[in-house]
Design an enzyme around this catalytic site. Structure first.
Site, PDB file in Angstrom:
ATOM      1  N   THR A 174      -7.437 -35.936   3.321  1.00 43.19           N
ATOM      2  CA  THR A 174      -8.745 -36.151   2.709  1.00 43.19           C
ATOM      3  C   THR A 174      -9.619 -34.916   2.854  1.00 43.19           C
ATOM      4  O   THR A 174     -10.251 -34.464   1.889  1.00 43.19           O
ATOM      5  CB  THR A 174      -9.428 -37.371   3.340  1.00 43.19           C
ATOM      6  OG1 THR A 174      -8.594 -38.513   3.179  1.00 43.19           O
ATOM      7  CG2 THR A 174     -10.775 -37.640   2.680  1.00 43.19           C
ATOM      8  N   TYR A 221      -6.010 -46.676  -6.698  1.00 43.93           N
ATOM      9  CA  TYR A 221      -6.616 -47.109  -7.954  1.00 43.93           C
ATOM     10  C   TYR A 221      -6.084 -48.477  -8.378  1.00 43.93           C
ATOM     11  O   TYR A 221      -6.850 -49.432  -8.464  1.00 43.93           O
ATOM     12  CB  TYR A 221      -6.433 -46.088  -9.087  1.00 43.93           C
ATOM     13  CG  TYR A 221      -7.243 -46.451 -10.314  1.00 43.93           C
ATOM     14  CD1 TYR A 221      -8.610 -46.164 -10.376  1.00 43.93           C
ATOM     15  CD2 TYR A 221      -6.677 -47.134 -11.387  1.00 43.93           C
ATOM     16  CE1 TYR A 221      -9.372 -46.525 -11.474  1.00 43.93           C
ATOM     17  CE2 TYR A 221      -7.426 -47.501 -12.490  1.00 43.93           C
ATOM     18  CZ  TYR A 221      -8.778 -47.197 -12.526  1.00 43.93           C
ATOM     19  OH  TYR A 221      -9.534 -47.576 -13.607  1.00 43.93           O
ATOM     20  N   TYR A 266       0.364 -43.045   5.326  1.00 46.88           N
ATOM     21  CA  TYR A 266      -1.066 -42.787   5.518  1.00 46.88           C
ATOM     22  C   TYR A 266      -1.817 -44.020   5.017  1.00 46.88           C
ATOM     23  O   TYR A 266      -1.849 -44.307   3.822  1.00 46.88           O
ATOM     24  CB  TYR A 266      -1.462 -41.530   4.749  1.00 46.88           C
ATOM     25  CG  TYR A 266      -2.900 -41.084   4.857  1.00 46.88           C
ATOM     26  CD1 TYR A 266      -3.840 -41.726   5.673  1.00 46.88           C
ATOM     27  CD2 TYR A 266      -3.345 -39.988   4.131  1.00 46.88           C
ATOM     28  CE1 TYR A 266      -5.143 -41.296   5.758  1.00 46.88           C
ATOM     29  CE2 TYR A 266      -4.647 -39.537   4.208  1.00 46.88           C
ATOM     30  CZ  TYR A 266      -5.548 -40.190   5.010  1.00 46.88           C
ATOM     31  OH  TYR A 266      -6.846 -39.754   5.080  1.00 46.88           O
ATOM     32  N   LYS A 288      -0.117 -42.875  10.015  1.00 49.60           N
ATOM     33  CA  LYS A 288      -1.472 -42.440  10.328  1.00 49.60           C
ATOM     34  C   LYS A 288      -2.425 -43.525   9.839  1.00 49.60           C
ATOM     35  O   LYS A 288      -2.444 -43.871   8.662  1.00 49.60           O
ATOM     36  CB  LYS A 288      -1.805 -41.118   9.639  1.00 49.60           C
ATOM     37  CG  LYS A 288      -3.240 -40.674   9.906  1.00 49.60           C
ATOM     38  CD  LYS A 288      -3.788 -39.833   8.782  1.00 49.60           C
ATOM     39  CE  LYS A 288      -5.240 -39.510   9.091  1.00 49.60           C
ATOM     40  NZ  LYS A 288      -6.146 -39.768   7.983  1.00 49.60           N
TER      41      LYS A 288
END
Length: 304
Positions: free
Chosen positions: A58, A121, A147, A175
């Site tokens: 990110t 999305y 993730y 993660k």
């Protein structure tokens, strides 16, 4: 307490642990990629004590980059620090098809491991999530780390889905940035053989207590020494110092969250003398008022 304790059936060939900063992607003033400075930031955190690096997370603005730019980032970071620490590269995308292309290119560019964010999305059910990760691990010869960040993807993995994903050959770890402590604790208990990385600066110490081997810390992008000291104190059994440092991290995190989304890290880096350039639009940097307030906060913490 040891620096790294793996269960006998651990499946992570990289034995990831410690502080793993989600390194920034640097841009020129016109927002074009600055691969050289991107690599220099990886060097900055490794010199500050980081145990691995995670480009294209990110903080690396991965969703705003082209496929060629992503490959350039991985290659630059791997060339700079890949001989010293593991490089785990983000390769996520909304589609499995695109994720596979990113994964192949990142592996070819020198990534030691691949971090695959849950597709975003479109809503994703358990069967779709398991099949997505199945196709990734079958396509690449590199350890894959799930993730989990449902606040950004809109897709939360169930414990059932994680258990099925964990059983896939090639899945090495997870993660977690959900901030759902009970969920994470139960997932770790369900599949203790995986490597777990706590993904929120607000939960570094609690994450280690739950059984995470390491920490993906945005604060460590700016102050790697601070977060590495926290990890070292915990590993040495000095819980009091680790707790005090977690409190400092809380205050730094609050300071960095001032202003536009994600503007704090690059502004704070600039205040420390490391210019990573702007964020890529539509993200934007801090105005002078927020920058001055951030500088004041960090000076009060004796970090500048």
């Amino acid at each position: 307490m040891s620096d790294r304790t793996q269960p006998d059936d651990a499946v992570d060939p990289l034995s990831l642990h410690g502080v793993v900063p989600p390194t920034v992607t640097a841009f020129e003033a016109d927002e074009s990629l600055d691969a050289e400075t991107t690599a220099a930031h990886a060097r900055y955190v490794v010199d500050g004590g980081a145990h691995a690096v995670f480009p294209l997370g990110t903080n690396g603005e991965f969703a705003l980059l082209t496929p060629d730019e992503r490959e350039s980032v991985v290659a630059a970071v791997a060339d700079e620090v890949g001989d010293e620490v593991p490089v785990i590269a983000g390769v996520g995308a909304p589609s499995t098809y695109e994720t596979l292309r990113h994964a192949e290119r990142a592996a070819d560019a020198g990534a030691d491991g691949l971090v695959v964010v849950t597709p975003y999305y479109y809503p994703l059910d358990d069967a779709g999530a398991v099949e997505h990760y199945r196709r990734v691990v079958e396509a690449v010869d590199a350890p894959v780390y799930v993730y989990h960040i449902p606040s950004k993807t809109g897709n939360e993995l169930s414990r059932t889905a994680v258990a099925e994903i964990a059983a896939l050959d090639g899945i090495a770890g997870l993660k977690d940035s959900s901030k759902d402590v009970p969920w994470l604790g139960q997932v770790i208990a369900d599949a203790p053989e995986l490597t777990y990385l706590i993904g929120s600066d607000s939960l570094l110490l609690p994450g280690l207590d739950l059984g995470c081997a390491g920490m993906v810390s945005a604060v460590a992008n700016v102050f790697p020494e601070l977060v590495c000291d926290l990890y070292a104190a915990y590993a040495e059994g000095d819980r009091g110092t680790a707790r005090d440092l977690q409190y400092t991290v809380y205050r730094v995190r609050d300071a960095l969250k001032r202003g536009p989304y994600m503007a704090g890290v690059k502004t704070a880096l600039d205040l420390r003398g490391f210019d990573a350039g702007p964020l890529r639009s539509p993200l934007r940097t801090m105005d002078e008022t927020d920058r001055a307030a951030l500088e004041r906060d960090l000076r009060e913490l004796d970090l500048l």
